[in-house]
Motif scaffolding. Structure first.
Motif, short mmCIF file in Angstrom:
data_model
loop_
_atom_site.label_atom_id
_atom_site.label_comp_id
_atom_site.label_asym_id
_atom_site.label_seq_id
_atom_site.Cartn_x
_atom_site.Cartn_y
_atom_site.Cartn_z
N CYS A 2 0.83 -1.19 0.00
CA CYS A 2 0.00 0.00 0.00
C CYS A 2 0.87 1.24 0.00
O CYS A 2 2.08 1.19 -0.11
CB CYS A 2 -0.91 0.01 1.23
SG CYS A 2 -1.85 -1.50 1.46
N GLY A 32 -1.97 2.00 -4.24
CA GLY A 32 -3.14 1.37 -3.65
C GLY A 32 -4.40 1.66 -4.42
O GLY A 32 -5.20 2.52 -4.03
N GLU A 36 -9.12 3.45 -0.18
CA GLU A 36 -8.45 4.56 0.47
C GLU A 36 -9.19 4.91 1.75
O GLU A 36 -10.38 4.59 1.92
CB GLU A 36 -8.42 5.78 -0.46
CG GLU A 36 -9.79 6.28 -0.90
CD GLU A 36 -9.68 7.44 -1.87
OE1 GLU A 36 -8.97 8.41 -1.54
OE2 GLU A 36 -10.30 7.36 -2.94
N HIS A 48 -4.29 6.29 3.94
CA HIS A 48 -3.90 4.98 3.43
C HIS A 48 -4.49 4.75 2.04
O HIS A 48 -5.64 5.10 1.77
CB HIS A 48 -4.42 3.90 4.39
CG HIS A 48 -3.93 2.52 4.08
ND1 HIS A 48 -4.67 1.61 3.35
CD2 HIS A 48 -2.78 1.89 4.41
CE1 HIS A 48 -3.99 0.47 3.25
NE2 HIS A 48 -2.83 0.62 3.88
N ARG A 49 -3.67 4.20 1.16
CA ARG A 49 -4.14 3.68 -0.13
C ARG A 49 -3.85 2.19 -0.14
O ARG A 49 -2.73 1.76 0.16
CB ARG A 49 -3.42 4.36 -1.30
CG ARG A 49 -3.70 5.82 -1.47
CD ARG A 49 -5.09 6.15 -1.97
NE ARG A 49 -5.52 5.39 -3.11
CZ ARG A 49 -6.35 5.86 -4.05
NH1 ARG A 49 -6.81 7.11 -3.98
NH2 ARG A 49 -6.73 5.10 -5.05
N ARG A 50 -4.85 1.39 -0.51
CA ARG A 50 -4.73 -0.06 -0.34
C ARG A 50 -4.65 -0.82 -1.65
O ARG A 50 -5.45 -0.59 -2.56
CB ARG A 50 -5.91 -0.60 0.47
CG ARG A 50 -5.72 -2.08 0.82
CD ARG A 50 -6.87 -2.66 1.60
NE ARG A 50 -6.54 -4.01 2.07
CZ ARG A 50 -7.42 -4.92 2.43
NH1 ARG A 50 -8.72 -4.63 2.40
NH2 ARG A 50 -7.04 -6.12 2.82
N SER A 52 -5.13 -4.62 -2.22
CA SER A 52 -5.64 -5.75 -1.44
C SER A 52 -4.91 -7.03 -1.80
O SER A 52 -4.89 -7.44 -2.96
CB SER A 52 -7.14 -5.93 -1.68
OG SER A 52 -7.84 -4.76 -1.29
N PRO A 60 -9.80 -2.89 6.15
CA PRO A 60 -9.62 -1.52 5.66
C PRO A 60 -8.75 -0.71 6.62
O PRO A 60 -8.70 -0.99 7.83
CB PRO A 60 -11.05 -0.97 5.61
CG PRO A 60 -11.77 -1.74 6.66
CD PRO A 60 -11.18 -3.12 6.64
N GLN A 61 -8.05 0.27 6.07
CA GLN A 61 -7.22 1.15 6.88
C GLN A 61 -7.54 2.61 6.53
O GLN A 61 -8.02 2.88 5.44
CB GLN A 61 -5.73 0.88 6.62
CG GLN A 61 -5.27 -0.51 7.06
CD GLN A 61 -3.77 -0.69 6.87
OE1 GLN A 61 -2.97 0.18 7.20
NE2 GLN A 61 -3.40 -1.82 6.30
N ASN A 75 2.10 -0.41 5.34
CA ASN A 75 2.50 -0.78 3.99
C ASN A 75 3.41 -1.99 4.08
O ASN A 75 4.46 -1.92 4.71
CB ASN A 75 3.23 0.39 3.31
CG ASN A 75 3.88 -0.01 2.00
OD1 ASN A 75 3.39 -0.87 1.29
ND2 ASN A 75 5.00 0.62 1.69
N SER A 101 -2.79 -6.71 9.42
CA SER A 101 -2.79 -5.36 9.98
C SER A 101 -3.20 -5.37 11.46
O SER A 101 -2.55 -4.75 12.30
CB SER A 101 -3.74 -4.45 9.18
OG SER A 101 -3.35 -4.38 7.83
#
Length: 631
Positions: A2, A32, A36, A48-50, A52, A60-61, A75, A101
């Motif tokens: 991420c 990510g 987001e 955060h950009r994810r 997966s 999710p973050q 990340n 996470s």
């Protein structure tokens, strides 16, 4: 995998604008594409950009702990998260998700900063503790995942996975650091002890920061180091079996994913070893990919195809023209900081190919550094024997004088390129290895710089931090110190930066099993003759892999990705080369001797000399300065 960002007010907990955090996140959208999130509280904001990979819908973050006390942005991947989850659950922790996470959050709440010792993986993360009002920033042992940070005029600290996230904040000053330019012109990248912009820092590999409101910015704490001071005893066969088991486990642990997974396959020892272990561990054919070139001398696809057939992989190959110079602009934007390793181009192309088929790809990066696989390691060991046999004063007088008189001959066969070897022998082991690693010599740089730049640089020389690192290394020999420098300096600055930016640019997660820290720690304690024997590096690894790989793969000369930049600067990039010397880019800085640059360009274009690597360095510096708005 991420992208993470954040804002933290050191002095007083001022409000943080969520839109500003979101803007920093947007700069990392490529890292990510799957999700987001933004979270703010008095004095702090996390974004955060994810991409997966594990627990696709359930993690999710930013993520809050079950008691709401701590919030995480992360990340990377924790490969032992299931074992840790079981251990923490046995202690009473209740988990709401199936990913890694939440395990980091629980580990932080159980062990504090010591949680890092329990994590096996690649990571850069931030945890805000609402009760302690502290921000914990941490980076993995070897620096696989990056983390930039900077202090701003409003008293805040901002951080992000890439420099472009920091650039999205309007208060970040854009002023080039001349010492970083000296570093870049020496190594071809900006090492982790510095950044191209003043007041921007990189959290070093194996370090953490613990920030508190009302306290000054602390000095980073080192939480992991590798030692070459010990030596493993025992029979060679037993050490070979232990190495084989570590290699096998390193690959197996990195095959956990809830998305399609594959591997880069060049046909060299390292990528072939990774594929061999993947094939033995999985029930389905391994997805592998290779990039080939139209020029036969640069193409390795036949070796990759041989390994693909041996292990029955689902293999795809794409041939690309070496005339890929149009990607120069994209590369500059990808790296933010100047980056002169021209193999970034084919690395990017193989990442693009892999992303068409998988979301995670295992690479063979790291074995050369950990197990002494570079030719320079063989030379370093041999040169140290000469240094040990002759007094330093004699070496300085004899080899220094001969080196100064010997003509530079990059065009000649390697045995005739004696100038660099003579100059290396004139100095101590650290000075010699610095010359082996450097893109440009001190003598060449002196001719490139203007008097103004030399004034700004002062007494600083880029070799000094590397030499100091080697002299203070926990090590016994020159080879030990060279490998230590590779792992602590070259690896995070060049190799891992290259694979992180090129893979993340296309939304691909790259994993490096041969950098498992248990494998690295084991390799660091091997006797020298099990790392280098004769002219053969990675000796014990090659012995261990004989049961899996054919001899023409194990013992063929190391090639690597090659980019024909010398031809480009005599052809399609000829005018770009002349712009370096006479254009408005680098000339605007006043830091380079434009007349001397013009002379070097014309020498290269005419074919009288080969200055391709230097011209590529300068071109990427100019493009980076343009991207950053510095010229």
């Amino acid at each position: 995998m991420c992208g993470i960002v954040g804002i933290y007010h050191l002095d007083t907990p001022k409000p943080v604008d969520p839109a500003r955090v979101a803007g920093m996140c947007d700069a990392l959208a490529h890292r990510g594409p799957d999700g987001e999130g933004v979270w703010t509280a008095p004095g702090v904001g996390l974004g955060h950009r994810r991409l997966s990979i594990i627990d696709l819908a359930g993690s999710p973050q930013p993520m809050a702990s079950s008691d709401g006390r701590a919030v995480l942005v992360f990340n990377g991947e924790i490969y032992n998260f299931r074992e840790l989850r079981h251990e923490l659950a046995a202690g009473g922790v209740h988990f709401r998700t199936d990913g890694d996470s939440e395990v980091i959050l629980a580990a932080w709440q159980r062990w504090g900063t010591d949680c890092l010792q329990h994590l096996q993986g690649m990571f850069a993360f931030a945890i805000y503790d609402l009760e302690a009002r502290s921000l914990f920033l941490a980076r993995d042992r070897l620096g696989v995942k990056p983390l930039f940070y900077a202090t701003l005029s409003d008293g805040s600290v901002i951080f992000g996975s890439e420099l472009k996230a920091l650039l999205a904040h309007p208060l970040l000053r854009r002023e080039a650091d001349p010492l970083a330019v000296e570093d870049y012109m020496t190594w071809g990248y900006v090492p982790d002890h510095r950044a191209i912009l003043k007041n921007v820092h990189k959290l070093a590999a194996g370090h953490f920061l613990l920030l508190r409101h009302g306290k000054p910015l602390p000095v980073p704490n080192e939480w992991w180091d590798v030692s070459f001071a010990g030596r493993r005893s025992g029979r060679r066969a037993a050490l070979e079996e232990e190495l084989h088991a570590l290699l096998q486990e390193a690959v197996r642990s990195r095959m956990v994913a809830d998305v399609p997974l594959g591997a880069f396959l060049s046909g060299g020892v390292d990528s072939s070893s990774v594929v061999a272990f993947m094939a033995n561990a999985g029930a389905q054919p391994v997805r592998t990919c290779s990039i080939g070139f139209d020029v036969a001398g640069l193409d390795e696809t036949a070796y990759a195809q041989k390994i693909a057939q041996r292990f029955g992989t689902d293999h795809v190959t794409r041939r690309v023209s070496p005339d890929d110079f149009e990607a120069v602009e994209a590369l500059a934007g990808m790296f933010d900081e100047p980056f002169a390793d021209a193999s970034a181009l084919p690395t990017w192309r193989v990442c693009q190919l892999a992303r068409e088929h998988v979301t995670v790809a295992l690479s063979g990066d790291g074995a050369d550094e950990a197990l002494a696989g570079y030719r320079r390691h063989v030379f370093q060991r041999a040169e140290d024997r000469v240094r040990g046999a002759l007094p330093a004063s004699m070496r300085a007088a004899v080899f220094g004088r001969l080196g100064a008189l010997y003509p530079k001959a990059d065009w000649a066969p390697r045995p005739l390129r004696a100038k660099s070897t003579l100059l290396a022998l004139a100095g101590d082991s650290a000075q010699g290895y610095a010359r082996a690693l450097a893109y440009t010599t001190p003598e060449l740089r002196e001719g490139l710089y203007s008097p103004e730049f030399q004034r700004l640089r002062g007494e600083y020389r880029a070799e000094q931090p590397l030499e100091a690192l080697m002299r203070k290394a926990p090590a016994r020999s020159g080879l030990d110190r060279a490998q230590y420098a590779d792992l602590k300096f070259w690896l995070p600055g060049d190799i891992l930066t290259k694979i992180d930016r090129t893979s993340m640019a296309v939304g691909l997660e790259a994993r490096e099993p041969l950098l498992d820290h248990r494998l690295v720690e084991f390799a660091a304690c091997l006797p020298e003759n099990l790392r280098v024997r004769g002219r053969q590096g990675k000796w014990l690894m090659k012995q261990a892999m004989q049961r899996h790989l054919p001899e023409d793969i194990l013992y063929r000369p190391k090639q690597g990705f090659v980019t024909p930049i010398a031809q480009w600067f005599r052809g399609p990039l000829q005018e770009a080369a002349r712009e370096i010397a006479h254009g408005k880019g680098l000339a605007a800085t006043g830091w380079f001797d434009q007349h001397h640059l013009g002379h070097l360009v014309e020498q290269h274009v005419s074919g009288r000399s080969d200055h391709a690597r230097l011209l590529w360095q300068l071109l990427m510096l100019e493009r980076s300065f343009t991207t950053l708005g510095l010229v």
